[in-house]
Scaffold this motif. Structure first.
Motif, PDB file in Angstrom:
ATOM      1  N   THR A 240       0.830  -1.207   0.000  1.00  0.00           N
ATOM      2  CA  THR A 240       0.000   0.000   0.000  1.00  0.00           C
ATOM      3  C   THR A 240       0.861   1.253   0.000  1.00  0.00           C
ATOM      4  N   GLU A 241       1.973   1.213   0.718  1.00  0.00           N
ATOM      5  CA  GLU A 241       2.859   2.377   0.789  1.00  0.00           C
ATOM      6  C   GLU A 241       3.341   2.777  -0.606  1.00  0.00           C
ATOM      7  N   ARG A 244       0.368   4.042  -2.898  1.00  0.00           N
ATOM      8  CA  ARG A 244      -0.031   5.441  -2.700  1.00  0.00           C
ATOM      9  C   ARG A 244       0.839   6.373  -3.540  1.00  0.00           C
ATOM     10  N   ARG A 245       2.140   6.126  -3.542  1.00  0.00           N
ATOM     11  CA  ARG A 245       3.046   6.989  -4.308  1.00  0.00           C
ATOM     12  C   ARG A 245       2.779   6.870  -5.806  1.00  0.00           C
ATOM     13  N   ILE A 247      -0.066   6.065  -7.249  1.00  0.00           N
ATOM     14  CA  ILE A 247      -1.335   6.740  -7.557  1.00  0.00           C
ATOM     15  C   ILE A 247      -1.108   8.238  -7.695  1.00  0.00           C
ATOM     16  N   ALA A 248      -0.295   8.792  -6.799  1.00  0.00           N
ATOM     17  CA  ALA A 248       0.014  10.223  -6.882  1.00  0.00           C
ATOM     18  C   ALA A 248       0.748  10.546  -8.181  1.00  0.00           C
ATOM     19  N   GLN A 462      -7.865   0.532   1.889  1.00  0.00           N
ATOM     20  CA  GLN A 462      -6.511   0.735   1.382  1.00  0.00           C
ATOM     21  C   GLN A 462      -5.893  -0.538   0.796  1.00  0.00           C
TER      22      GLN A 462
END
Length: 493
Positions: A240-241, A244-245, A247-248, A462
Motif C-alpha cells: 500500500t505504501e 499510494r506513491r 497513484i500520486a 486501502q
C-alpha cells in the motif's frame, strides 16, 4: 530434480530485455544476479534496464498500439489460447523456474502455473465478447451507440511472490482488450516472466505488443514511463505504501489505475463451525506460498470456547510440515524471499510474545545458507500487538479470541485494509450477515482458498482499486465511448 536439469532449463531463459519483439542488452551492458533464496546461490544473470531502456520499451508499445487495437478480436483470442496451450506444454519448466527464483515448494509452483494459465484461457474467451449497446434516446431525437475501445499503452509492475500468475492476470486482459504493454517484473523474481515472454512469441504475438524490462532501479525506470503522456494505464501489485506513491504519480497525467495492494485478512471461526473444515481452511489460507500472499489469513479470530482446540489441532498439523528447498521431495515450507522477511516475522512474533502471546510451535528463524523461518502457531494474541496490525507475509499463524458476533465483526474490520476475509460457520443466516458486515472486497465462506480466474479479484479501503479476473477484469482496459446519431425518419427505430 538434478542440477543438470536446472542448468538445462536456465540455459533457455533469456538474459536480455524484451523490447519490440527482440531480446537486447541493457544500456551500457549492465546486468544483475538473481538468487535462489533457499541457498543464496546465483541462479541467473540478466540485463539491468536503465530509464532510457524503459522509454525504449514504451516506444515499442506505442508503435504497436494501433495495429494491435485493430487486430480482430478472434485473432487476439487465438493468440491468447495458443499461449495457454504452450503454458501447458511447458508447465514443468515454469514451475521449476518459480521454485528456483522464489523458493516455494515445487507442488505449489505447479499449482500457480495452472492458476496463472487460466487467465490466458479465460481472457481468450472474453476477447470476443467485448460488447456495447444501441438504442433510441428517451426523447426520441437520436440513436445512442455505446462502444468499448482499448485504453491504450499500459505499464505493469508485478510482485515477486506470484511471478507467473501476477503477470498473466495483468497481461491477458490487456491483450484481450487490444492494449499493448510494458511489464517490469520484480527484481527478485524476473525469470518466470521472461520465459513466459518466449511463449508469447511462439504463440504469434506481434512485436512490441508485450515488452519486458528487468531492473534493479525500479523507481528510476518506472518514473519516466509513468510521466510519459503516451501512457494511458498503470497497474501495480504490491504494498500500500508504494501504491499510494504510484497513484500520486499517475494523477499527473490522469492515468487509469488498477492497484492490488496490502492485506490484513481476518479468519473468523465461530463456535458452531465444523472444526475439521476450519483447520483445513486455516492451513490453506495461512501457509500457501509460505504465507507470502496478500490473500493469506493474517489474524485468526476464534470464538473463545473453541480457541484451545483450534490451536492444538493446528499445532499438530504445523509440526508435521517439512521445511527445505522447494525442489526436494515432500517439502511444504520453503524459504522466505529474503533476510528482511525473516527479520520481520521474528520481530512480529517477539512483540506478540512480549505482550502475552503463547508460542505453540516455531517462532524463530532457522540458521542456514537460505532464508528460512519456522512455521509458527501462537495464541492468546493481545490487542495492540503489531502482528494484528501489520501484514505478516510469513508462515506465522496468530490466534486472538472473541465472545460474540458483534465483537468478531469489530475485530475483523479493525484495519485500514479490506482485501479478503474468511468466515467459518455452519449457520447460513450468520454467513449471509458476514457477507454484508465484513469490509472486504472478497470473502471465503467455509473455504480457505478463493482465487479463481473467473472471479473478480480486488479489495476495498486501502487494499486497492479496480478488479482483476472475471468478467470485470477486461473492463479495466477498456474505455467507454458514446456516439449520438440523429434520428432519420426513414429508418425504423
Amino acid at each position: 530434480m538434478t542440477a543438470e536439469q536446472e542448468a538445462e532449463l536456465l540455459s533457455r531463459v533469456p538474459t536480455g530485455l524484451f523490447i519490440g519483439g527482440e531480446w537486447i542488452d541493457a544500456e551500457g551492458g549492465k546486468t544483475f544476479d538473481v538468487h535462489d533464496p533457499a541457498t543464496n546461490a546465483v541462479v541467473h544473470t540478466i540485463a539491468d534496464a536503465s530509464p532510457a531502456d524503459g522509454i525504449r520499451a514504451l516506444d515499442a508499445a506505442v508503435a504497436a498500439q494501433d495495429d494491435w487495437a485493430a487486430t480482430p478480436p478472434r485473432r487476439r483470442s487465438d493468440i491468447l489460447h495458443r499461449a495457454w496451450e504452450l503454458v501447458q506444454e511447458h508447465k514443468d519448466d515454469l514451475a521449476l523456474l518459480m521454485t528456483l527464483e522464489m523458493g516455494k515448494p515445487l507442488a505449489e509452483s505447479a499449482g500457480e502455473v495452472v492458476y496463472g494459465g487460466e487467465f490466458l484461457r479465460w481472457f481468450s474467451e472474453e476477447a470476443v465478447r467485448i460488447n456495447g449497446r444501441y438504442g433510441l434516446n428517451p426523447e426520441g431525437t437520436g440513436r445512442m451507440i455505446v462502444s468499448q475501445r482499448p485504453v491504450g499503452p499500459s505499464f505493469f509492475i508485478t510482485p515477486w511472490n506470484f511471478p507467473f500468475a501476477m503477470a498473466t492476470r495483468k497481461i491477458a486482459p490487456a491483450l484481450a482488450a487490444g492494449c499493448t504493454v510494458v511489464v517490469k517484473p520484480a527484481q527478485l523474481t524476473p525469470l518466470t516472466t521472461m520465459f513466459f515472454a518466449t511463449l508469447l512469441q511462439e504463440a504469434g504475438l506481434p512485436a512490441g505488443v508485450v515488452n519486458i524490462v528487468s531492473t534493479t532501479t525500479s523507481g528510476k525506470v518506472s518514473g519516466p514511463i509513468i510521466a510519459d503522456p503516451r501512457l494511458r494505464k498503470l497497474s501495480f501489485t504490491g504494498s500500500t505504501e508504494v501504491g499510494r506513491r504510484l497513484i500520486a504519480d499517475a494523477a499527473q497525467n490522469v492515468l487509469r489505475v488498477s492497484m492490488e495492494l496490502g492485506g490484513n485478512a481476518p479468519f473468523v471461526v465461530f463456535d458452531d463451525a465444523d472444526l475439521d473444515k476450519a483447520v483445513d481452511g486455516a492451513m490453506a489460507a495461512k501457509f500457501r506460498n509460505i504465507g507470502q500472499a496478500c490473500t493469506a489469513a493474517n489474524r485468526f479470530i476464534v470464538h473463545e470456547s473453541i480457541a484451545d482446540r483450534f490451536a492444538n489441532r493446528l499445532t499438530e498439523r504445523v509440526k508435521a510440515m517439512k521445511i527445505g528447498r522447494g525442489t526436494e521431495e515432500g517439502v511444504t515450507i520453503g524459504p522466505l524471499i529474503d533476510g528482511d522477511a525473516v527479520a520481520k516475522a521474528g520481530a512480529l512474533v517477539a512483540d506478540a510474545v512480549h505482550r502475552g502471546a503463547i508460542v505453540h510451535t516455531g517462532g524463530s528463524a532457522i540458521e542456514s545458507e537460505g532464508t528460512f523461518f519456522q512455521p509458527t502457531v501462537i495464541s492468546d494474541v493481545q490487542g495492540g500487538s503489531d502482528i494484528l496490525r501489520e501484514e505478516i507475509f510469513g508462515p506465522v499463524l496468530a490466534i486472538a479470541t472473541f465472545r460474540d458476533e458483534d465483537e468478531a465483526v469489530r475485530l475483523a474490520n479493525d484495519t485500514q485494509f479490506g482485501l479478503v476475509s474468511y468466515v467459518f460457520t455452519e449457520d447460513l443466516a450468520r454467513g449471509h450477515r458476514m457477507i454484508d458486515r465484513l469490509e472486504s472486497g472478497m470473502m471465503g465462506l467455509n473455504v480457505g482458498v478463493i482465487s479463481n480466474a473467473a472471479a473478480p479479484f480486488g479489495g476495498v479501503k486501502q487494499s486497492g482499486l479496480g478488479r482483476e479476473g472475471g468478467a470485470e477484469g477486461i473492463h479495466e482496459y477498456l474505455s467507454t465511448k458514446y456516439t449520438m446519431i440523429p434520428v432519420d425518419p426513414g429508418i425504423p427505430s
